[in-house]
Scaffold this motif. Structure first.
Motif, PDB file in Angstrom:
ATOM      1  N   THR A   9      -9.081  -0.171 -11.001  1.00 11.94           N
ATOM      2  CA  THR A   9      -9.319   1.235 -10.671  1.00 11.94           C
ATOM      3  C   THR A   9      -9.400   1.407  -9.160  1.00 11.94           C
ATOM      4  OG1 THR A   9     -10.994   3.016 -10.856  1.00 11.94           O
ATOM      5  CG2 THR A   9     -11.818   0.769 -10.955  1.00 11.94           C
ATOM      6  N   ILE A  10      -9.159   2.633  -8.679  1.00 12.76           N
ATOM      7  CA  ILE A  10      -9.454   2.900  -7.267  1.00 12.76           C
ATOM      8  C   ILE A  10     -10.857   3.474  -7.106  1.00 12.76           C
ATOM      9  CG2 ILE A  10      -7.066   3.156  -6.473  1.00 12.76           C
ATOM     10  CD1 ILE A  10      -7.515   6.239  -6.547  1.00 12.76           C
ATOM     11  N   ASP A  48      -8.063  -3.466  -3.053  1.00 13.13           N
ATOM     12  CA  ASP A  48      -8.168  -4.835  -2.556  1.00 13.13           C
ATOM     13  C   ASP A  48      -6.823  -5.546  -2.600  1.00 13.13           C
ATOM     14  OD1 ASP A  48     -10.843  -4.434  -2.174  1.00 13.13           O
ATOM     15  OD2 ASP A  48     -11.496  -5.546  -3.953  1.00 13.13           O
ATOM     16  N   HIS A  49      -5.856  -4.943  -3.285  1.00 12.64           N
ATOM     17  CA  HIS A  49      -4.523  -5.543  -3.395  1.00 12.64           C
ATOM     18  C   HIS A  49      -3.484  -4.760  -2.611  1.00 12.64           C
ATOM     19  CE1 HIS A  49      -5.958  -8.468  -6.286  1.00 12.64           C
ATOM     20  NE2 HIS A  49      -6.677  -7.490  -6.789  1.00 12.64           N
ATOM     21  N   THR A  50      -3.938  -4.001  -1.603  1.00 14.73           N
ATOM     22  CA  THR A  50      -3.016  -3.357  -0.668  1.00 14.73           C
ATOM     23  C   THR A  50      -3.041  -4.160   0.621  1.00 14.73           C
ATOM     24  OG1 THR A  50      -4.782  -1.906   0.138  1.00 14.73           O
ATOM     25  CG2 THR A  50      -3.392  -1.052  -1.637  1.00 14.73           C
ATOM     26  N   HIS A  51      -1.984  -4.015   1.441  1.00 16.64           N
ATOM     27  CA  HIS A  51      -1.905  -4.814   2.663  1.00 16.64           C
ATOM     28  C   HIS A  51      -1.569  -3.984   3.899  1.00 16.64           C
ATOM     29  CE1 HIS A  51      -2.365  -8.326   0.145  1.00 16.64           C
ATOM     30  NE2 HIS A  51      -1.458  -7.799  -0.662  1.00 16.64           N
ATOM     31  N   ARG A  86      -2.738  -0.729   6.621  1.00 17.18           N
ATOM     32  CA  ARG A  86      -3.970  -0.275   7.262  1.00 17.18           C
ATOM     33  C   ARG A  86      -4.659   0.845   6.477  1.00 17.18           C
ATOM     34  NH1 ARG A  86      -5.161   2.001  12.404  1.00 17.18           N
ATOM     35  NH2 ARG A  86      -3.017   2.630  12.819  1.00 17.18           N
ATOM     36  N   HIS A  87      -3.868   1.668   5.802  1.00 19.18           N
ATOM     37  CA  HIS A  87      -4.451   2.811   5.078  1.00 19.18           C
ATOM     38  C   HIS A  87      -4.745   2.498   3.618  1.00 19.18           C
ATOM     39  CE1 HIS A  87      -3.784   5.204   8.631  1.00 19.18           C
ATOM     40  NE2 HIS A  87      -2.525   4.788   8.671  1.00 19.18           N
ATOM     41  N   ARG A  88      -4.498   1.274   3.214  1.00 19.11           N
ATOM     42  CA  ARG A  88      -4.748   0.838   1.836  1.00 19.11           C
ATOM     43  C   ARG A  88      -4.081   1.797   0.838  1.00 19.11           C
ATOM     44  NH1 ARG A  88     -10.688  -0.784   0.573  1.00 19.11           N
ATOM     45  NH2 ARG A  88      -9.835  -2.805   0.024  1.00 19.11           N
ATOM     46  N   THR A  89      -2.814   2.048   1.083  1.00 17.57           N
ATOM     47  CA  THR A  89      -2.046   3.022   0.302  1.00 17.57           C
ATOM     48  C   THR A  89      -1.772   2.537  -1.123  1.00 17.57           C
ATOM     49  OG1 THR A  89      -0.930   3.574   2.373  1.00 17.57           O
ATOM     50  CG2 THR A  89       0.033   4.453   0.335  1.00 17.57           C
ATOM     51  N   VAL A  90      -2.047   3.392  -2.084  1.00 13.26           N
ATOM     52  CA  VAL A  90      -1.753   3.037  -3.479  1.00 13.26           C
ATOM     53  C   VAL A  90      -0.733   3.980  -4.119  1.00 13.26           C
ATOM     54  CG1 VAL A  90      -3.963   1.886  -3.940  1.00 13.26           C
ATOM     55  CG2 VAL A  90      -3.751   4.369  -4.316  1.00 13.26           C
ATOM     56  N   ASP A  91      -0.386   5.076  -3.447  1.00 12.96           N
ATOM     57  CA  ASP A  91       0.494   6.061  -4.094  1.00 12.96           C
ATOM     58  C   ASP A  91       1.618   6.481  -3.163  1.00 12.96           C
ATOM     59  OD1 ASP A  91      -1.364   7.333  -2.369  1.00 12.96           O
ATOM     60  OD2 ASP A  91      -0.988   9.252  -3.345  1.00 12.96           O
ATOM     61  N   ASP A  92       2.610   7.148  -3.745  1.00  9.88           N
ATOM     62  CA  ASP A  92       3.749   7.628  -2.966  1.00  9.88           C
ATOM     63  C   ASP A  92       4.431   8.767  -3.734  1.00  9.88           C
ATOM     64  OD1 ASP A  92       5.701   7.702  -0.913  1.00  9.88           O
ATOM     65  OD2 ASP A  92       5.539   5.524  -0.686  1.00  9.88           O
ATOM     66  N   THR A  93       5.394   9.405  -3.092  1.00 12.80           N
ATOM     67  CA  THR A  93       6.082  10.548  -3.731  1.00 12.80           C
ATOM     68  C   THR A  93       7.020  10.062  -4.833  1.00 12.80           C
ATOM     69  OG1 THR A  93       7.771  10.392  -2.003  1.00 12.80           O
ATOM     70  CG2 THR A  93       5.977  11.956  -1.642  1.00 12.80           C
ATOM     71  N   GLU A 153      -0.048  -7.212  -8.130  1.00 10.03           N
ATOM     72  CA  GLU A 153      -1.000  -8.211  -7.631  1.00 10.03           C
ATOM     73  C   GLU A 153      -2.301  -8.225  -8.411  1.00 10.03           C
ATOM     74  OE1 GLU A 153      -0.525  -8.378  -2.850  1.00 10.03           O
ATOM     75  OE2 GLU A 153      -2.529  -8.736  -3.693  1.00 10.03           O
ATOM     76  N   ALA A 154      -2.833  -7.028  -8.657  1.00  9.71           N
ATOM     77  CA  ALA A 154      -4.125  -6.926  -9.355  1.00  9.71           C
ATOM     78  C   ALA A 154      -4.022  -7.505 -10.767  1.00  9.71           C
ATOM     79  CB  ALA A 154      -4.583  -5.465  -9.414  1.00  9.71           C
ATOM     80  N   LEU A 155      -2.920  -7.184 -11.454  1.00  9.77           N
ATOM     81  CA  LEU A 155      -2.757  -7.668 -12.827  1.00  9.77           C
ATOM     82  C   LEU A 155      -2.419  -9.157 -12.856  1.00  9.77           C
ATOM     83  CD1 LEU A 155      -1.000  -4.516 -14.333  1.00  9.77           C
ATOM     84  CD2 LEU A 155      -3.316  -5.337 -14.860  1.00  9.77           C
TER      85      LEU A 155
END
Ligand code: JBK
Length: 235
Positions: free
Chosen positions: A7-8, A39-42, A44-51, A68-70
Motif C-alpha cells: 500500500t502507499i 520503499d520500492h521507488t528509486h 527523488r519524488h518516490r513516484t508511483v503513478d503516471d498518466t 519489486e514489492a511483490l
C-alpha cells in the motif's frame, strides 16, 4: 495464517492491531506485514503513478514499484500464496468467499490507488501465483485499503482459534442465508417500548420460531435477492 499488504498508506492498517485481529496476532494464530510501496521507488519524488496510455482522466500506478514489492514477498515461495487485488472490476466478496479464504495459509493484498494498477502487474503476478481481483461492492472508493480492512475482518475471524466461541460463528446472519433477527436486552421496557413478549416466555421453541419468522420477513422486505426462488414474494 500469514498475510502481507502492499500500500502507499501503511498507516491505514494501524487499526488492525486493535480488537480481534490484534489478539489473534499476539496469540500467534495470525501474522502480518504491511509494506510501503514507495520503499520500492528509486526517484527523488518516490513516484508511483503516471498518466494512462491511450489518454483519459486520472492516474495509473506504474508497474516497476509493484514488481519489486511483490518480488520481495513472492520470491521465496515456501507456501502457496494467494494474491488479491481489491478492484471494482473483481468478483464480489461474500461470506462464502471469506470462509474459503480463511483456509488459506498466505494471503497477499495489493492496494491500488488512483484509477488502478497497470494491468501487466496483475498479469505478471497471475503467471507466478494464484491471483484474484475482488470487489467489496458496487461503489467508488479511493483505493483498495478500506476494502482490504473489511475483507480481513471477515476472513480472520473465521480462522480456527481466532473467535473464542465457534458457536457465535454459526448462527450469524449471512451464514444461514437470511438476515439476522432483531435483538433485545435489558431493560424490559425502555421509553415506553417493550421487548417482544415471546422473548421473555422461556419457551425456546416459540422463540426459535419467532426469530426465524422475523429473519424471513426482514429478508423479504430488504433483501429479497437472498431468498431461494420459491420464497421470493410475487411482484
Ligand atoms: C472499489 O474492492 N472494491 O470494491 C474497490 C476497490 C478499489 C476501488 C473501488 O472503487 N469499489
Amino acid at each position: 495464517m500469514r498475510f502481507d499488504v502492499v500500500t502507499i498508506f501503511p498507516e491505514f492498517f494501524d487499526t488492525l492491531d486493535i480488537s480481534l485481529l490484534g489478539r489473534a496476532r499476539r496469540g500467534g494464530t495470525v501474522s502480518w506485514a504491511i509494506h510501503d510501496l514507495r520503499d520500492h521507488t528509486h526517484d527523488r519524488h518516490r513516484t508511483v503513478d503516471d498518466t494512462p496510455y491511450g489518454g483519459g482522466a486520472g492516474m495509473v500506478m506504474r508497474p516497476e514499484p509493484w514488481g519489486e514489492a511483490l518480488d520481495a514477498i513472492l520470491d521465496d515461495p515456501v507456501d502457496d500464496p494467494l494474491v488479491i487485488f481489491p478492484s471494482p472490476a473483481g468478483e464480489v466478496f461474500t461470506q462464502a468467499m471469506a470462509r474459503e479464504l480463511s483456509a488459506e495459509s498466505h494471503l497477499v493484498f495489493g492496494c491500488g490507488r488512483y484509477e488502478g494498477i497497470d494491468q501487466r502487474v496483475v498479469d505478471h503476478t497471475a503467471a507466478r501465483a494464484r491471483t484474484r481481483l475482488v470487489s467489496i461492492g458496487d461503489y467508488v472508493l479511493n483505493g483498495g485499503e478500506v476494502a482490504v480492512v473489511a475483507m480481513l475482518e471477515a476472513i480472520v475471524r473465521l480462522v480456527p482459534g481466532v473467535v473464542g466461541n465457534p458457536e457465535s460463528l454459526v448462527e450469524e446472519s449471512h451464514e444461514a442465508g437470511l438476515l439476522e433477527y432483531p435483538s433485545y436486552t435489558k431493560p424490559q421496557e425502555w421509553r415506553g417500548l417493550p421487548v417482544p413478549e415471546v422473548l421473555l416466555s422461556g419457551n425456546h421453541r416459540a422463540i426459535a420460531e419467532w426469530r426465524h419468522r422475523a429473519s424471513l420477513e426482514r429478508t423479504k422486505r430488504v433483501r429479497p435477492d437472498l431468498l431461494p426462488p420459491d420464497e421470493t414474494p410475487h411482484a
